[in-house]
Design a protein around this motif. Structure first.
Motif, PDB file in Angstrom:
ATOM      1  N   TYR A   1       0.826  -1.206   0.000  1.00 17.46           N
ATOM      2  CA  TYR A   1       0.000   0.000   0.000  1.00 17.46           C
ATOM      3  C   TYR A   1       0.865   1.263   0.000  1.00 17.46           C
ATOM      4  CZ  TYR A   1      -3.141   3.523   2.008  1.00 17.46           C
ATOM      5  OH  TYR A   1      -3.837   4.674   2.262  1.00 17.46           O
ATOM      6  N   GLN A   2       1.852   1.265   0.915  1.00 20.68           N
ATOM      7  CA  GLN A   2       2.746   2.435   0.974  1.00 20.68           C
ATOM      8  C   GLN A   2       3.500   2.598  -0.333  1.00 20.68           C
ATOM      9  OE1 GLN A   2       5.090   1.391   4.406  1.00 20.68           O
ATOM     10  NE2 GLN A   2       4.144   3.025   5.590  1.00 20.68           N
TER      11      GLN A   2
ATOM     12  N   ARG B   1       1.272   3.947  -3.318  1.00 16.23           N
ATOM     13  CA  ARG B   1       0.906   5.367  -3.229  1.00 16.23           C
ATOM     14  C   ARG B   1       1.993   6.231  -3.831  1.00 16.23           C
ATOM     15  NH1 ARG B   1      -0.723   6.117   2.964  1.00 16.23           N
ATOM     16  NH2 ARG B   1       1.481   5.775   3.026  1.00 16.23           N
TER      17      ARG B   1
END
Ligand code: UDP
Ligand code: MG
Length: 324
Positions: A297-298, A301
């Motif tokens: 997820y990090q 992004r």
């Protein structure tokens, strides 16, 4: 500024008490080596007077000092990353600001590089930290050694030397939440380790709480290995096989002693405790999965890893930075 051979990268976070002591020892130690050097301080969003002290030091020694000022606190490893992105030297040293790593050891690191090593790690000869930190760190070293392919005796010691090629490889890896000494190990062709002295923090206190140490180690393990996930599926499989086997045993037992229904094998274990254990195992597995999903997820992004407010430096006339 002549092209520096050695770049020293130092992350700084709320170190107003240690900086004057650091300046007093670091510059003479480097002057003594007789190599062209530069020191890059990265102010990691300190909320004390550190930024002001760095600015003053820059004005005092602009020939060899550069200061990267972050917009906020992005963590020690991101600070080092920013330093790496700006180095001009062909050999890079990392060092903590709190004088736990004596700057007088830099010469020994460089000597190991002269011997042909492209990455020189260090082992703290007599570690001056609390007993808890020492034991916890020994346990983490043990676990990392088994879970990842990274072999370091003392992962926590930041006093290290890197060849420029490794540093360039590190800065081109777009990883978030990485652990720089471990990443460097992946890129090194001929790494080695030397023993270095270790001192108590000169002043101030550690910037790491128990929680952030735990986080750092989670990031280290999940960032460099998927073995925890694989071990977990093995555990799941073992539990499943065991339960089928016990089920078969119970059915046979019931068949043989049709009168004592509850005296089966499963009654020998306390079923509630077993249930708690299995629930705990499942939750742990979910959490573990979450660690990896969080990393993905990090990463997707793809926000900037850090924000630089300003860089204090004399213009680079050597063109060393244009080379990359
Ligand atoms: N540091 C940093 N950002 C942070 C935490 C620490 O730049 O968010 C710096 C700190 O100023 C020091 C180094 O990283 O130069 C190591 O920190 P510390 O000495 O607190 O860690 P410890 O030695 O307790 O592991
Ligand atoms: Mg320290």
């Amino acid at each position: 500024m002549s092209t520096p051979q050695v770049s020293v990268v130092i992350p700084v976070y709320n170190e107003e008490q240690t900086l004057p002591l650091l300046f007093a020892r670091l510059y003479p130690a480097l002057d003594k080596l007789g190599v062209a050097y530069e020191i890059i301080f990265i102010n990691d969003g300190s909320r004390d007077r550190s930024a002001g002290l760095l600015r003053r030091q820059y004005e005092e020694r602009p020939d060899v000092t550069r200061v990267v000022l972050f917009n906020g606190n992005f963590g020690q490893h991101m600070a080092i990353m920013a330093g790496f992105e700006n180095v001009r030297g062909s050999r890079i040293i990392t060092l903590d600001a709190d004088l736990q790593n004596p700057p007088e050891e830099i010469g020994n690191l460089l000597a190991a590089m002269d011997a042909g090593h492209d990455y020189v790690g260090s082992i703290r000869r007599q570690r001056q930290d609390s007993a808890f930190r020492r034991y916890a760190s020994r346990a983490m070293n043990w676990m990392r050694e088994r879970i990842t392919k990274i072999h370091m005796t003392d992962q926590g010691c930041m006093l290290r030397a890197y060849d420029r090629a490794i540093v360039d490889a590190i800065t081109s890896s777009r990883e978030i939440n990485t652990f720089i000494p471990a990443l460097a190990y992946n890129y090194a062709a001929n790494p080695t380790e030397i023993m270095v002295a270790h001192e108590e923090r000169a002043a101030g206190e550690s910037k790491y709480s128990l929680y952030s140490l735990l986080r750092l180690n989670f990031d280290l393990v999940t960032g460099f290995s998927i073995m925890p996930l694989q071990v977990f599926s093995l555990i799941g499989m073992t539990v499943a096989v065991l339960s089928v086997l016990s089920y078969i045993v119970v059915i046979i037992e019931r068949w043989v002693h049709a009168d004592s229904l509850s005296a089966g094998l499963l009654a020998l274990w306390d079923r509630d405790i077993l249930q708690f254990f299995l629930t705990g195992l499942v939750l742990f597995g979910l959490g573990l999965l979450g660690e990896y999903i969080g990393r993905i997820y990090q990463q997707v992004r793809s926000r900037p890893r850090f924000l630089i407010q300003a860089i204090l430096e004399k213009p680079d006339t050597s063109g060393a930075r244009l080379e990359r």
